[in-house]
Enzyme design. Structure first.
Site, PDB file in Angstrom:
ATOM      1  N   THR A 191      86.795  66.677  21.662  1.00 26.85           N
ATOM      2  CA  THR A 191      87.096  67.443  22.873  1.00 26.85           C
ATOM      3  C   THR A 191      86.028  68.497  23.128  1.00 26.85           C
ATOM      4  OG1 THR A 191      89.474  67.111  22.571  1.00 26.85           O
ATOM      5  CG2 THR A 191      88.809  68.934  23.988  1.00 26.85           C
ATOM      6  N   HIS A 200      83.039  66.937  24.686  1.00 29.16           N
ATOM      7  CA  HIS A 200      83.251  66.732  26.128  1.00 29.16           C
ATOM      8  C   HIS A 200      82.936  68.017  26.902  1.00 29.16           C
ATOM      9  CE1 HIS A 200      84.942  62.716  26.044  1.00 29.16           C
ATOM     10  NE2 HIS A 200      85.836  63.064  25.142  1.00 29.16           N
TER      11      HIS A 200
END
Length: 347
Positions: A44, A47
């Site tokens: 995450t 990202h």
């Protein structure tokens, strides 16, 4: 507490991040302030660092990110009774409301109003982080801070693998050997799977999967995973397929390689819609397909603790790099290239 701290901040709507000095968070009566000892980089976080389509839609800058960590309680709110200053802790990073129907029926991990540390609130790539007291998890005093920092992602792997009640003596396939996929290999071994196939395109991570207990590794760039699985199982298929890659082709293959009456557990997040053959690969096979999100609170954390403290799961091979917080760009570069397991940042 007051004062200043160093933190990695997503400062602009663009690639990268910045190490800045910002105020130490102030806490309310039900929160805990933790001095971070170790913080690990998650997919995450990559990202967010890359500023991909998901991040552009989800993140509001400026944002301190990071959510996997361990540390020492530095301050507690006046209503906090479950931990005290000096306790060695990690934290469940999904903050739930406690009042929606899922929460009231014991399904906190699918809370309708979940907020995520480092996504919706200031994260742990910093010298200090604050969390609700009810989210704090006490660590054994002798647990390495790096290991303690990756209990949260290990919880994802545990939730994905142990939702299956038929794994002991059976077969498992882990598609996608990023850090959580690698942990899933170790969990499948601990759960008694007799055959564990690890599937990826990255030879570095396939080698790590072998160390963690994979009985066969399949390089999807060099061989057809379906043909290899067909040979491995005598055409019967895999009892439990864990999809960790998010790639549409891999998802379709995963459904095909699952055994009749088997299970397909999906933790990955595809970036676009996926076309699959539901008739033949799900309905006629009697396949159970389950989406996995987060960790069950706190059943999964108890399972994680047992696996680590008993020695059934050893995460040493997964933790490949430890870097000072100031070298975060090197850590993200390693993650983006896939030439690592877990990268730990030390404030």
């Amino acid at each position: 507490m007051g004062g200043k701290m160093k933190a990695i901040v997503k400062n602009e709507n663009a690639f990268g991040a910045t190490l800045k000095e910002i105020p130490i968070p102030s806490i309310n009566e039900n929160e805990v302030l933790i001095k971070v000892q170790a913080a690990s980089i998650c997919g995450t976080d990559v990202h967010i660092y890359n500023w991909d389509q998901w991040a552009q839609k989800r993140i509001k800058t400026p944002q301190v990110f990071g959510h996997e960590f361990s540390g020492i309680v530095a301050e507690t709110g006046k209503h906090v009774t479950n931990v005290k200053t000096g306790d060695y802790v990690s934290a469940e990073t999904h903050f739930v409301c406690g009042t929606c129907v899922p929460c009231l029926t014991g399904k906190h991990h699918v809370c309708t109003h979940t907020k995520i540390l480092g996504v919706d609130t200031a994260g742990s790539f910093a010298e200090y982080v604050k969390v609700p007291a009810r989210n704090v998890w006490k660590n054994p005093a002798d647990m390495d801070p790096a290991v303690a920092s990756v209990q949260e992602p290990l919880g994802n792997a545990v939730h994905t693998v142990l939702e299956s009640s038929q794994l002991a003596g059976g077969s498992a396939a882990i598609i996608g050997c990023g850090p959580i996929g690698l942990m899933a290999v170790a969990v499948a071994k601990a759960a008694g799977a007799s055959r564990i196939a690890a599937i990826d395109k990255n030879d570095y991570r396939l080698a790590l999967a072998k160390k963690l207990g994979a009985t066969i590794t399949i390089s999807a760039d060099k061989e057809d995973p379906l043909e290899v699985i067909d040979t491995l199982t005598g055409g019967e298929g895999i009892d439990l397929v864990c999809e960790m890659s998010g790639h549409p082709a891999a998802i379709a293959q995963g459904l095909k390689m699952a055994a009749n009456g088997g299970r397909f557990h999906m933790l990955s997040l595809p970036e676009r819609p996926v076309t699959v053959d539901l008739t033949n690969d799900v309905v006629f096979k009697g396949l159970t397909v389950q989406g996995i999100t987060g960790r069950k609170m706190f059943e999964t954390w108890r399972q994680v603790s047992h696996l680590l403290e008993s020695g059934l799961v050893d995460l040493t091979p997964v933790i490949t790099h430890q870097l000072p917080l100031e070298d975060f760009e090197k850590g993200f570069d390693l993650m983006r290239k896939g030439q690592c397991g877990k990268v730990i940042l030390i404030p």
